[in-house]
Scaffold this active site. Structure first.
Site, PDB file in Angstrom:
ATOM      1  N   PRO A   2      -5.239  48.053  45.263  1.00 43.58           N
ATOM      2  CA  PRO A   2      -5.425  48.393  43.853  1.00 43.58           C
ATOM      3  C   PRO A   2      -4.134  48.247  43.044  1.00 43.58           C
ATOM      4  O   PRO A   2      -3.111  48.841  43.370  1.00 43.58           O
ATOM      5  CB  PRO A   2      -5.878  49.854  43.904  1.00 43.58           C
ATOM      6  N   GLU A   3      -4.171  47.439  42.008  1.00 46.41           N
ATOM      7  CA  GLU A   3      -3.067  47.302  41.070  1.00 46.41           C
ATOM      8  C   GLU A   3      -3.662  47.397  39.672  1.00 46.41           C
ATOM      9  O   GLU A   3      -4.818  47.782  39.504  1.00 46.41           O
ATOM     10  CB  GLU A   3      -2.302  46.005  41.329  1.00 46.41           C
ATOM     11  N   LYS A  51      -1.817  51.777  36.570  1.00 45.41           N
ATOM     12  CA  LYS A  51      -2.626  52.023  37.757  1.00 45.41           C
ATOM     13  C   LYS A  51      -3.410  53.336  37.674  1.00 45.41           C
ATOM     14  O   LYS A  51      -4.014  53.763  38.657  1.00 45.41           O
ATOM     15  CB  LYS A  51      -1.740  52.040  38.999  1.00 45.41           C
ATOM     16  N   ARG A 255       8.320  48.844  51.012  1.00 43.81           N
ATOM     17  CA  ARG A 255       7.018  48.198  51.077  1.00 43.81           C
ATOM     18  C   ARG A 255       7.195  46.726  51.382  1.00 43.81           C
ATOM     19  O   ARG A 255       8.219  46.130  51.094  1.00 43.81           O
ATOM     20  CB  ARG A 255       6.263  48.411  49.764  1.00 43.81           C
TER      21      ARG A 255
END
Length: 265
Positions: A2-3, A51, A255
């Site tokens: 999800p972005e 977001k 990340r």
């Protein structure tokens, strides 16, 4: 993953199902909101901010004495999703993953595995720290450029993920934006052209905001949608060098990032 584009699309689905309708059933499956009851409140808007997703509700409630508007604020994090369907339709995820159920005039919205779920009386104040929203109609590119440029020593890969600077870019778009601009994610912001990077970020998220399957190449085949993300060891589509993968970010928050060691050097 999800972005900003994923959240924008989720808000669009929720808006179509709920906007203007009165909540006739609500159930929160998180302890701190277990007693919250939104019945009787009308959905006044559904919107995304980077977001973050907000379902705005008018005053009211079961006893009609609560005159405060409220907003259901959610963040999908890594695993979250909102599903929308007619009441009585079988859920596409296990019931134990559901965090909130909202029903309004025959439509049902279920939030699964939401990383953040809360009720806010003043959501705009709570989210005021966010940078310009890449998918807002009034996106302020100049302000995004100013914020991103404020720390020239910071790596561009870290800066792109900082929602306080510009809201909407996540791990996938970070890798793709850096590749298309031919810069390594580890390069300092002061050594890159920030304005074209902001413009590209806006273009990529806007192009994907309502797509079923995200694509940064313009191709729709599953193995052709991305330039570098998820393609470790595969040939670069531009120069045939094997794509590399690494991790970057603050300690404990690093990340994965993908890049071409040749084209982006």
């Amino acid at each position: 993953m999800p972005e900003g584009d994923t959240v924008f699309a989720a808000a669009a689905r929720l808006r179509k199902a709920l906007d203007g309708r009165v909540i006739d059933h609500s159930q929160f499956r998180v302890p701190r909101l277990a007693t919250a009851d939104l019945r009787g409140r009308r959905v006044t808007s559904v919107r995304s901010r980077g977001k973050h997703l907000l379902i705005d509700l008018g005053p009211g409630g079961p006893d009609d004495r609560d005159d405060r508007p409220l907003s259901v604020h959610s963040h999908l994090k890594m695993e979250g999703a909102w599903h929308v369907h007619p009441v009585g339709t079988r859920w596409r995820r296990p019931a134990y993953q559901a965090r909130v159920v909202l029903r309004a005039e025959g439509q049902e919205a279920v939030g699964f595995e939401l990383g953040v779920l809360e009720l806010l009386a003043d959501p705009d104040a709570a989210l005021a720290y966010l940078g310009p929203d890449l998918l807002a109609d009034d996106f302020d590119a100049a302000e995004a450029i100013r914020r991103l440029s404020a720390d020239p020593a910071r790596t561009v890969g870290d800066a792109l993920l900082d929602q306080r600077l510009m809201a909407g870019v996540g791990n996938v778009f970070r890798s793709e934006i850096c590749f298309l601009r031919r810069v390594l994610p580890t390069r300092p912001v002061g050594e890159v052209e920030v304005a074209p990077m902001v413009d590209l970020s806006r273009q990529l998220l806007w192009a994907n905001r309502l797509r079923t399957a995200r694509s940064t190449t313009g191709q729709t085949s599953p193995n052709a949608r991305m330039w570098v993300y998820g393609r470790r060891g595969q040939w670069c589509r531009r120069c045939s060098t094997p794509i590399a993968r690494d991790h970057m970010g603050p300690v404990g928050e690093d990340r994965v990032v993908y890049f071409c060691p040749a084209c982006q050097s």
